[in-house]
Enzyme design. Structure first.
Site, mmCIF file in Angstrom:
data_model
loop_
_atom_site.group_PDB
_atom_site.id
_atom_site.type_symbol
_atom_site.label_atom_id
_atom_site.label_comp_id
_atom_site.label_asym_id
_atom_site.label_seq_id
_atom_site.Cartn_x
_atom_site.Cartn_y
_atom_site.Cartn_z
ATOM 1 N N SER A 106 25.529 -11.017 -17.073
ATOM 2 C CA SER A 106 25.499 -12.228 -17.843
ATOM 3 C C SER A 106 26.514 -12.631 -18.201
ATOM 4 C CB SER A 106 24.465 -11.987 -18.838
ATOM 5 O OG SER A 106 23.914 -13.099 -19.588
ATOM 6 N N ASN A 107 26.757 -13.355 -19.402
ATOM 7 C CA ASN A 107 28.094 -13.987 -19.807
ATOM 8 C C ASN A 107 27.679 -14.005 -21.462
ATOM 9 O OD1 ASN A 107 27.015 -16.783 -20.276
ATOM 10 N ND2 ASN A 107 26.822 -16.741 -18.139
ATOM 11 N N TYR A 108 28.905 -14.806 -21.961
ATOM 12 C CA TYR A 108 28.910 -14.658 -23.241
ATOM 13 C C TYR A 108 28.189 -16.086 -23.855
ATOM 14 C CZ TYR A 108 32.227 -10.675 -23.046
ATOM 15 O OH TYR A 108 32.706 -9.775 -22.887
ATOM 16 N N SER A 109 27.598 -16.977 -23.124
ATOM 17 C CA SER A 109 27.082 -18.211 -23.704
ATOM 18 C C SER A 109 26.140 -17.821 -24.936
ATOM 19 C CB SER A 109 26.468 -18.754 -22.566
ATOM 20 O OG SER A 109 26.006 -20.081 -23.134
ATOM 21 N N ALA A 142 25.362 -21.924 -18.990
ATOM 22 C CA ALA A 142 26.271 -21.174 -18.431
ATOM 23 C C ALA A 142 25.424 -20.491 -17.324
ATOM 24 C CB ALA A 142 27.011 -20.245 -19.283
#
Length: 406
Positions: free
Chosen positions: A211-214, A281
């Site tokens: 995943s990502n930091y959004s 994102a």
């Protein structure tokens, strides 16, 4: 708080009508000018004299006064009002509103109203929970009506459950909150807006993912701002910050998990929207093979093979309809301006919002942001660092102006 505001209070035939007297008093105390329109059945629960005394205006029930022939124009009332609050709203009235039935003055006023409409349902728990009532509430919400959900507690039937009309003080505050924002207007009234928010989750196996930091904060801020401009907003959210509100007044939320899941849901909803804002994102890559169970540790290195995900923005650009506005976001760290403009052109976007990883205070999970907006005509606008709520207001302002030119 409501000084100078014109508010119509609609009263229908339910036992909770006695609370409407208190609601009128609260609205008047906050500076509003109040007119009351009641159904014939409402008079069996509260007298027109009480409502007229508190509102300081005659109560409208019939289309005309049988004694002198004075016409109660629902069209004039709809144009006069800054807000229309129906409290209590019975199951019968909600059903008629959802179907567009106009067999009394309250309903014809609703159909003529160009202002925000608030309804405070009140009925027995089984009536409220019935699929027909829930379906009608969903239709009204999609039409832009603000639903003030009932409370749980003891009901007139003697049963206990959800169906009690929300307290008058809370209803009055909800109306105040609506008008409290400096960005409130009706310039997008009835327009359908789709916003994507948060990050996607791409599974590696049964317990792990990429995943990502959004955080979803920017998307949620835009959802609030578009709603305050009268738009009918749908937000498709991936993984978002758990501190974000579970729901936003007047905004429909759809959960999506992976890039593939979000892609399917966006394409389904976007076809009917006037504005699509792609702030999520979305992962560019996802594992080629997903482990059925938990992948056991077996060596010092694990090679993960990835494949490209569907490009949602590009897919939308290919099927974009006339008059539809597509807004993209570009998070860049190198060659920022050139990459953002390239993204806009390649994906047939009408405007792109550039974020830079190099700008302090404009990172993931921050409460602030710093953006530059690029347009298809070659122009651009730069905005200084400000709160994401203010940034959202700037983006909405630019989309309103651009939509007016299309």
């Amino acid at each position: 708080m409501l000084k100078g505001k014109h508010i119509i209070v609609g009263v229908t035939g339910g036992i909770a009508a006695y609370k409407t007297a208190i609601l009128i008093r609260r609205l008047v105390d906050k500076g509003a000018e109040v007119r009351v329109v009641a159904t014939e059945h409402a008079k069996q629960f509260i007298t027109p004299l009480t409502l007229a005394t508190l509102s300081k205006n005659p109560v409208m029930v019939e289309f005309f006064n049988p004694e002198n022939g004075q016409w109660n124009s629902h069209v004039e009332s709809g144009m006069w009002a800054d807000a229309f609050v129906i409290a209590p709203a019975t199951a019968n009235t909600l059903a008629k509103m959802a179907c567009g039935i106009a067999d009394n003055l309250l309903l014809t006023t609703y159909l003529s109203a160009k202002c925000p409409v608030f309804v405070a349902p009140a009925m027995d728990l089984d009536m409220y929970a019935h699929p027909a009532t829930q379906r009608n509430l969903k239709i009204l919400e999609e039409d832009g009506v603000h639903i003030i959900e009932p409370e749980s507690g003891f009901l007139a039937s003697g049963l206990k459950g959800k169906g009690r009309m929300e307290e008058p003080e809370v209803i009055a505050e909800r109306v105040c909150d609506y008008f409290a924002s400096p960005f409130v207007s009706d310039d997008l009234f009835g327009k359908k807006v789709l916003i994507t928010a948060g990050g996607t989750v791409e599974p590696i196996d049964a317990v792990r993912f990429i995943s990502n930091y959004s955080s979803g904060k920017m998307g949620y801020a835009m959802a609030r701002q578009y709603s305050r401009h009268g738009a009918l907003v749908t937000i498709i959210r991936g993984a978002v910050d758990e501190r974000l509100p579970g729901s936003i007044e007047g905004v429909r939320e759809i959960a999506a998990t992976s890039a593939e899941d979000m892609g399917h849901k966006v394409m389904e909803v976007a076809a009917d929207c006037d504005i699509v804002v792609m702030a999520a994102a979305v992962a560019d890559y996802t594992p080629s093979v997903v482990g059925r169970g938990k992948i056991k540790k077996s060596s010092e290195e694990l090679i993960l093979k990835l494949k490209q995900t569907r490009d949602i923005a590009a897919s939308l650009g290919k099927v974009k309809k006339d008059g539809q506005l597509l807004v993209g976001f570009a998070l860049e760290s190198d060659n920022e301006e050139a990459n953002a403009i390239s993204k806009m052109e390649r994906k047939n976007l009408d405007m792109v919002v550039l974020n830079s990883l190099n700008d302090k205070g404009a990172c993931f999970a921050c409460d602030t942001n710093k953006i530059t907006i690029f347009f298809r005509d070659g122009s651009s606008k730069h905005f200084e660092l400000k709160s994401k709520e203010q940034v959202a207001a700037d983006i909405v302002k630019e989309t309103v102006a651009l939509l007016a030119k299309m």
